[in-house]
Write a protein that holds these residues in place. Structure first.
Motif, mmCIF file in Angstrom:
data_model
loop_
_atom_site.group_PDB
_atom_site.id
_atom_site.type_symbol
_atom_site.label_atom_id
_atom_site.label_comp_id
_atom_site.label_asym_id
_atom_site.label_seq_id
_atom_site.Cartn_x
_atom_site.Cartn_y
_atom_site.Cartn_z
ATOM 1 N N LEU A 161 0.834 -1.196 0.000
ATOM 2 C CA LEU A 161 0.000 0.000 0.000
ATOM 3 C C LEU A 161 0.867 1.243 0.000
ATOM 4 N N GLU A 162 0.320 2.314 -0.556
ATOM 5 C CA GLU A 162 0.949 3.637 -0.516
ATOM 6 C C GLU A 162 0.097 4.516 0.395
ATOM 7 N N ILE A 163 0.588 4.807 1.582
ATOM 8 C CA ILE A 163 -0.179 5.545 2.586
ATOM 9 C C ILE A 163 0.662 6.712 3.075
ATOM 10 N N ASP A 164 0.023 7.874 3.184
ATOM 11 C CA ASP A 164 0.730 9.026 3.742
ATOM 12 C C ASP A 164 0.623 9.009 5.266
ATOM 13 N N LYS A 165 1.338 9.916 5.887
ATOM 14 C CA LYS A 165 1.438 9.905 7.343
ATOM 15 C C LYS A 165 0.123 10.275 8.007
ATOM 16 N N ALA A 166 -0.596 11.228 7.468
ATOM 17 C CA ALA A 166 -1.865 11.640 8.076
ATOM 18 C C ALA A 166 -2.887 10.504 8.036
ATOM 19 N N THR A 167 -2.953 9.816 6.900
ATOM 20 C CA THR A 167 -3.868 8.672 6.806
ATOM 21 C C THR A 167 -3.476 7.565 7.765
ATOM 22 N N MET A 168 -2.178 7.380 7.934
ATOM 23 C CA MET A 168 -1.708 6.355 8.863
ATOM 24 C C MET A 168 -2.071 6.709 10.300
ATOM 25 N N MET A 169 -1.981 7.972 10.637
ATOM 26 C CA MET A 169 -2.352 8.406 11.983
ATOM 27 C C MET A 169 -3.835 8.174 12.249
ATOM 28 N N ARG A 170 -4.693 8.482 11.263
ATOM 29 C CA ARG A 170 -6.123 8.255 11.448
ATOM 30 C C ARG A 170 -6.467 6.768 11.444
ATOM 31 N N ARG A 171 -5.779 6.007 10.657
ATOM 32 C CA ARG A 171 -6.103 4.583 10.533
ATOM 33 C C ARG A 171 -5.765 3.811 11.810
ATOM 34 N N CYS A 172 -4.637 4.127 12.412
ATOM 35 C CA CYS A 172 -4.200 3.396 13.609
ATOM 36 C C CYS A 172 -4.384 4.185 14.898
ATOM 37 N N GLU A 173 -4.872 5.422 14.786
ATOM 38 C CA GLU A 173 -5.071 6.282 15.954
ATOM 39 C C GLU A 173 -3.764 6.438 16.745
ATOM 40 N N LEU A 174 -2.730 6.836 16.033
ATOM 41 C CA LEU A 174 -1.416 7.024 16.628
ATOM 42 C C LEU A 174 -1.000 8.476 16.488
#
Length: 428
Positions: free
Chosen positions: A75-88
């Motif tokens: 997958l190609e995921i940016d940092k903001a999406t990663m933060m929302r996806r994992c709640e980190l």
């Protein structure tokens, strides 16, 4: 009022400000560059950063391993999406950034586990593992091995998915560090033995580089060991890592609240305009009884979940203890190697001190011989003077003086030889 509201709705960079008259007291302000222009990417002073990305919005490649189907995809995921996806928070994802050098870390969060162990940088959730994609072989081996273990899961093995992924990350890190320690041992011991037999500048430089590598590897192994030990000593951190139980608890709480509010998904498609009979509607006592039963079931579920969490904490502690033994063994190897290097350095220093003492002894012997020869020079100088004394009138006086001087010099020389050879009173 309408004009004022329109100006408020405009973006900040596109607002129009009243112009100031140019004068000596109030110079004209430079106009702000447009966000899309090339000048907007230049810092004051003319510094140009062409590859600058705003707010860390660049996408990164992640390898996703799903728990249910054991499928692997990129997958190609940016940092903001990663933060929302994992709640980190951003500081946790910063630990996984390859542009920064952080020590090994294992963090338990509400919905994810952040793992940074050598080459393995991943985020573990209850449903998936998001592994930072890399060209390193250990990363690809980790994804393939995790997929294989999920497909070949043995019956009766109830270890949660997050513990499986964490176990594999610990196994990969410990095996990698142990392999590096073994490689360092194979290279170190012959080199140190060669140095003890032949002290040279080349061998000393090789040992210096070897010791630098040893210190760096020992620091990394020590950090992994401390991280595992810290997790083993804290039950709260281990409980935070049981993500499956927290997910089930949240789902049961969500469905319980829906049933308390009287939400029925099957009746959601019924006609809203249909009249509701007052006889069929639940009474207040029925609602209260239903709420009490829901609270009682929640209490029982919390108690059972606490017992289950305690069991899984013990499982996680046993898992961490197994890899703690492995990493501690690796640290003992490196400690033994460091002690061997220190012993070799002490042996070399003793050899150098011995050579230094021999040089000092030889220098003292030369000084003694020079003193004896100087006595003969003094006698020759006295008899070579151009004035007459009663000593010169004695028959064979010069020969007798030379003989006496030679005997005294020989005695002094023999005394120094005996003193330095048998008494061993050499300065260090």
């Amino acid at each position: 009022m309408a004009a004022a509201s329109d100006s408020v709705k405009q973006p900040l960079l596109h607002r129009t400000y009243p112009s100031h008259a140019a004068s000596a007291s109030s110079p004209s302000l430079p106009s702000a560059p447009l966000p899309g222009s090339a000048a907007g990417r230049r810092f004051p002073g003319g510094l140009d950063v062409p590859n600058l990305k705003k707010r860390g919005g660049g996408t990164r490649s992640w390898i996703r391993v799903e728990a249910a189907t054991a499928s692997v995809q990129t997958l190609e995921i940016d940092k903001a999406t990663m933060m929302r996806r994992c709640e980190l928070p951003a500081r946790d994802l910063r630990l996984l950034d390859p542009l920064f050098v952080y020590p090994s870390t294992i963090l338990g969060r509400e919905r994810a586990i952040v793992v940074n162990l050598e080459q393995i940088r991943c985020v573990i959730t209850a449903d998936e593992v998001l592994l930072l994609n890399s060209l390193d072989s250990y990363v690809l081996q980790y994804a393939a091995e995790l997929q294989r273990r999920l497909l070949q899961r043995a019956e009766g093995d109830e270890l949660p998915f997050e513990f499986r992924a964490l176990e594999l990350a610990l196994e990969a890190a410990c095996s990698f560090l142990d392999a590096q320690a073994a490689e360092l041992e194979i290279e170190a011991y012959p080199l140190l033995d060669e140095l003890t037999s032949k002290i040279s500048t080349l061998n000393l430089e090789r040992v210096r580089r070897l010791k630098s590598r040893l210190v760096a590897l020992t620091r990394r192994v020590q950090k992994v060991r401390d991280e595992i030990e810290q997790l083993m000593d804290d039950d709260g951190d281990m409980a935070e890592m049981y993500l499956t139980e927290k997910k089930l608890r949240m789902e049961s709480s969500f469905y319980g609240e829906q049933s308390l509010l009287g939400f029925n998904p099957a009746a959601a498609g019924a006609s809203v305009s249909a009249p509701v009979s007052p006889v069929s509607s639940p009474t207040e006592s029925r609602k209260l009884e239903k709420a009490f039963s829901l609270c009682r079931s929640r209490h029982d579920s919390v108690k059972s979940s606490d017992n289950t969490a305690t069991e899984h904490i013990q499982e996680l502690e046993m898992l961490l203890e197994a890899y703690f033994v492995v990493i501690d063994s690796t640290l003992n190897k490196l400690t033994s190697l460091k002690e061997y290097i220190d012993d070799t350095e002490d042996f070399i220093n003793i050899q150098l001190d011995n050579v230094r003492n021999q040089l000092i002894q030889f220098e003292l012997l030369l000084t003694t011989a020079t003193f004896v020869v100087a006595i003969f020079g003094v006698v020759a100088g006295i008899f070579g003077m151009n004035f007459e004394t009663s000593v010169f009138s004695i028959q064979n006086a010069f020969q007798w003086v030379l003989v006496i001087t030679g005997v005294v010099g020989a005695l002094i020389f023999c005394f120094f030889l005996w003193f330095f050879k048998y008494k061993r009173l050499m300065p260090l």
